[in-house]
Write a protein that holds these residues in place. Structure first.
Motif, short mmCIF file in Angstrom:
data_model
loop_
_atom_site.label_atom_id
_atom_site.label_comp_id
_atom_site.label_asym_id
_atom_site.label_seq_id
_atom_site.Cartn_x
_atom_site.Cartn_y
_atom_site.Cartn_z
N TYR A 1 28.81 18.87 52.14
CA TYR A 1 30.18 19.30 52.65
C TYR A 1 30.47 20.77 52.35
O TYR A 1 30.57 21.60 53.36
CB TYR A 1 31.05 18.37 52.17
CG TYR A 1 32.65 18.39 52.27
CD1 TYR A 1 33.01 18.35 53.64
CD2 TYR A 1 33.56 18.86 51.54
CE1 TYR A 1 34.41 18.81 54.00
CE2 TYR A 1 34.98 19.00 51.58
CZ TYR A 1 35.34 19.05 53.04
OH TYR A 1 36.75 19.17 53.34
N PHE A 2 30.34 21.16 51.12
CA PHE A 2 30.33 22.44 50.69
C PHE A 2 29.40 22.86 49.37
O PHE A 2 29.01 21.86 48.91
CB PHE A 2 32.07 23.00 50.37
CG PHE A 2 32.93 23.07 51.34
CD1 PHE A 2 32.53 24.20 52.46
CD2 PHE A 2 33.84 22.10 51.64
CE1 PHE A 2 33.57 24.38 53.37
CE2 PHE A 2 34.90 22.40 52.41
CZ PHE A 2 34.57 23.53 53.67
N PHE A 3 29.07 24.15 49.45
CA PHE A 3 27.99 24.06 48.17
C PHE A 3 28.44 25.59 47.44
O PHE A 3 29.38 26.27 48.07
CB PHE A 3 26.55 24.40 48.59
CG PHE A 3 26.26 25.43 49.54
CD1 PHE A 3 25.94 26.74 48.80
CD2 PHE A 3 26.59 25.46 50.85
CE1 PHE A 3 25.28 27.66 49.59
CE2 PHE A 3 26.27 26.58 51.52
CZ PHE A 3 25.53 27.82 51.05
N GLY A 4 28.07 25.89 46.50
CA GLY A 4 28.25 27.06 45.61
C GLY A 4 27.42 27.35 44.52
O GLY A 4 26.59 26.39 44.26
N THR A 5 27.88 28.32 43.78
CA THR A 5 27.01 28.58 42.66
C THR A 5 28.02 28.81 41.46
O THR A 5 29.22 28.67 41.61
CB THR A 5 26.12 29.74 42.51
OG1 THR A 5 27.18 31.13 43.15
CG2 THR A 5 25.18 29.72 43.69
N VAL A 6 27.34 28.84 40.33
CA VAL A 6 28.32 29.24 38.83
C VAL A 6 27.84 30.70 38.81
O VAL A 6 26.63 31.03 38.46
CB VAL A 6 28.09 28.32 37.76
CG1 VAL A 6 28.92 28.84 36.59
CG2 VAL A 6 28.68 26.87 38.23
N GLY A 7 28.86 31.66 38.40
CA GLY A 7 28.38 32.99 37.94
C GLY A 7 29.47 33.74 37.32
O GLY A 7 30.42 33.07 36.85
N ILE A 8 29.55 35.07 37.37
CA ILE A 8 30.42 35.89 36.55
C ILE A 8 31.16 36.93 37.83
O ILE A 8 30.59 37.46 38.55
CB ILE A 8 29.69 36.82 35.65
CG1 ILE A 8 28.89 35.88 34.67
CG2 ILE A 8 30.78 37.73 34.95
CD1 ILE A 8 27.76 36.85 33.64
N LEU A 9 32.63 36.54 37.60
CA LEU A 9 33.49 37.30 38.29
C LEU A 9 34.15 38.28 37.36
O LEU A 9 34.48 37.83 36.36
CB LEU A 9 34.50 36.19 38.88
CG LEU A 9 35.64 36.90 39.53
CD1 LEU A 9 35.45 37.66 40.73
CD2 LEU A 9 36.92 35.89 39.88
N TYR A 10 33.96 39.55 37.95
CA TYR A 10 34.77 40.63 36.88
C TYR A 10 35.43 41.83 37.68
O TYR A 10 35.07 41.85 39.10
CB TYR A 10 33.41 41.18 35.89
CG TYR A 10 32.71 41.90 36.71
CD1 TYR A 10 32.55 43.34 36.72
CD2 TYR A 10 31.43 41.41 37.48
CE1 TYR A 10 31.63 44.22 37.69
CE2 TYR A 10 30.30 42.12 38.35
CZ TYR A 10 30.71 43.52 38.34
OH TYR A 10 29.75 44.30 39.04
N ASN A 11 35.99 42.43 36.84
CA ASN A 11 36.97 43.67 37.41
C ASN A 11 36.22 44.92 37.35
O ASN A 11 35.93 45.31 36.11
CB ASN A 11 38.29 43.72 36.62
CG ASN A 11 39.16 44.59 37.15
OD1 ASN A 11 38.66 45.82 37.81
ND2 ASN A 11 40.62 44.39 37.40
N LYS A 12 35.77 45.50 38.39
CA LYS A 12 34.97 46.73 38.39
C LYS A 12 35.80 47.89 37.83
O LYS A 12 34.85 49.01 37.31
CB LYS A 12 34.43 46.86 39.92
CG LYS A 12 33.39 46.03 40.23
CD LYS A 12 32.92 46.33 41.79
CE LYS A 12 33.60 46.24 42.88
NZ LYS A 12 33.33 46.67 44.27
N LYS A 13 36.92 47.79 37.98
CA LYS A 13 37.76 49.30 37.60
C LYS A 13 37.59 49.01 36.01
O LYS A 13 37.67 49.79 35.34
CB LYS A 13 38.99 49.11 38.14
CG LYS A 13 39.16 49.68 39.44
CD LYS A 13 40.51 49.80 40.11
CE LYS A 13 40.47 50.67 41.04
NZ LYS A 13 42.00 50.93 41.78
N ALA A 14 37.90 47.84 35.56
CA ALA A 14 37.90 47.71 34.05
C ALA A 14 36.74 48.06 33.36
O ALA A 14 36.43 48.66 32.25
CB ALA A 14 38.16 46.29 33.68
N TYR A 15 35.47 47.48 33.98
CA TYR A 15 34.10 47.89 33.69
C TYR A 15 33.17 48.42 34.50
O TYR A 15 32.41 47.85 35.22
CB TYR A 15 33.42 46.51 33.01
CG TYR A 15 34.51 46.03 31.92
CD1 TYR A 15 34.40 46.49 30.75
CD2 TYR A 15 35.08 44.65 31.88
CE1 TYR A 15 34.95 46.06 29.61
CE2 TYR A 15 35.93 44.14 31.12
CZ TYR A 15 35.78 44.81 29.87
OH TYR A 15 36.83 44.20 28.77
#
Length: 357
Positions: A136-150
């Motif tokens: 039906y749907f698929f995906g992954t597990v990963g890291i979401l981050y703020n590029k401005k902060a780092y």
């Protein structure tokens, strides 16, 4: 007396006219023929207008219920109560339901729109030849981050999260398999590891992450990132996609050590009362236009190749959310680890959460 009889006759005539009018309108209603299907899905996981469209096109009423965990869904299917016609379990739960003979084998001839599915996401280890389930749907597990902060950090490794510079700035999804899994991957072990020594090491390693963890949270992750309550999060790709695609400040990465490739699926429970209606509903959702609409509304990656081709280029060509077969080589699909081992994962994760300040 004559007047009284006239009133009675008028009342009867009016009653007959009202009955005929009501029947005329009922005949146009989607539930007029009394046919229903019972659908059991995750919350906010289908465009509501598609349900209305299906009802209008088929005359079948959809009784729609939601669940918030595979375990809750599995228990309800096993215990009966409501005889669901279509359910949406994740891959390891498909394995469980298969093993306990709670699913019907699918007649693919009744699902002609299966032709629209991408073969890269078919015939997975949890259900060879898609005998019992359709992705039906698929995906992954990963890291979401703020590029401005780092701005100088790539977050291409799970190890990165453990740096002291991220103290109290990391959010984690509230999932035992996901969080124990990132520790296992960081140490070079499988997401489906059952070795107690490896699990001991993973739990111990997670404790080193504790000072950096702002919280273990649910649906509020996106809001907290947008409001800069934290700048880093371990999330499912479907949570990351809308934020990344709408805000250039954010990026999403699947770490090089590996991660989870997950699938939510459509199945027909063995206790289904309207099998023909279930097939019609599954086939309806696999229609390329319906699937495109649903994908845009839900925000997760679709295994429907025909529908994906209709999406904007910046979406369908985004490798962060549509990993190639080569990129999938470092990803693992969750397996059913059995009740005892799953309980151990949950207990270790609970210990970790309790250790957070």
């Amino acid at each position: 007396m004559k007047r009284f009889l006239q009133l009675i006759i008028i009342s009867i005539v009016v009653g007959i006219i009202c009955l005929l009018i009501s029947q005329k309108f009922v005949s146009k209603d989607h539930s007029a023929n009394g046919e229903k299907i019972y659908v059991y899905n995750w919350g906010e996981y289908i465009d509501p207008s598609l349900i209305k469209k299906f009802q209008k096109e088929t005359g079948i009423e959809v009784v729609y219920e939601t669940f918030d965990s595979n375990e809750a869904m599995e228990a309800k299917i096993r215990n009966g109560g409501t005889n669901y016609d279509v359910a949406f379990p994740s891959e390891y739960t498909v394995q469980k339901l298969k093993r306990e003979q709670l699913l019907l084998p699918l007649n693919h001839e009744k699902i002609p729109n299966m032709k629209n599915l991408d073969q890269d996401y078919m015939n997975m280890s949890y259900d060879r030849d898609n005998k019992y389930s359709i992705p039906y749907f698929f995906g992954t597990v990963g890291i979401l981050y703020n590029k401005k902060a780092y701005p100088n950090d790539k977050f291409d490794s799970w190890q990165q999260l453990f740096s002291k510079k991220y103290e109290n700035d990391v959010l984690l999804v509230d999932g035992a398999r996901e969080i124990i899994g990132l520790a296992l991957n960081k140490l070079g072990y499988s997401l489906n590891d059952v070795n107690k020594q490896h699990l001991d090491k993973a739990e111990k390693d997670l404790n080193q992450l504790s000072p950096n963890v702002k919280g273990v949270v649910g649906d509020e992750i996106t809001m907290m990132l947008e409001q800069h309550e934290a700048n880093i999060a371990v999330v499912w790709s479907g949570v990351a996609a809308p934020l990344v695609q709408e805000n250039d400040d954010f990026d999403y990465v699947v770490p090089k050590e590996g991660s989870n490739l997950w699938f939510d699926n459509m199945v027909i429970p063995k206790t289904a009362q309207n099998k023909d209606g279930a097939y019609k509903f599954i086939n309806f959702l696999l229609d390329e236009q319906n699937s495109k609409q649903n994908t845009e509304w839900v925000g997760y990656a679709t295994p429907n190749k025909a529908a994906r081709e209709k999406l904007p280029d910046e979406v369908k060509n985004d490798k962060r959310f549509y990993p190639s077969q080569k990129e999938q080589e470092r990803l693992e699909v969750y397996k059913d680890l059995g009740k005892e081992t799953l309980g151990e994962y949950n207990e270790r994760f609970l210990n970790f959460k309790m250790s957070l300040k």
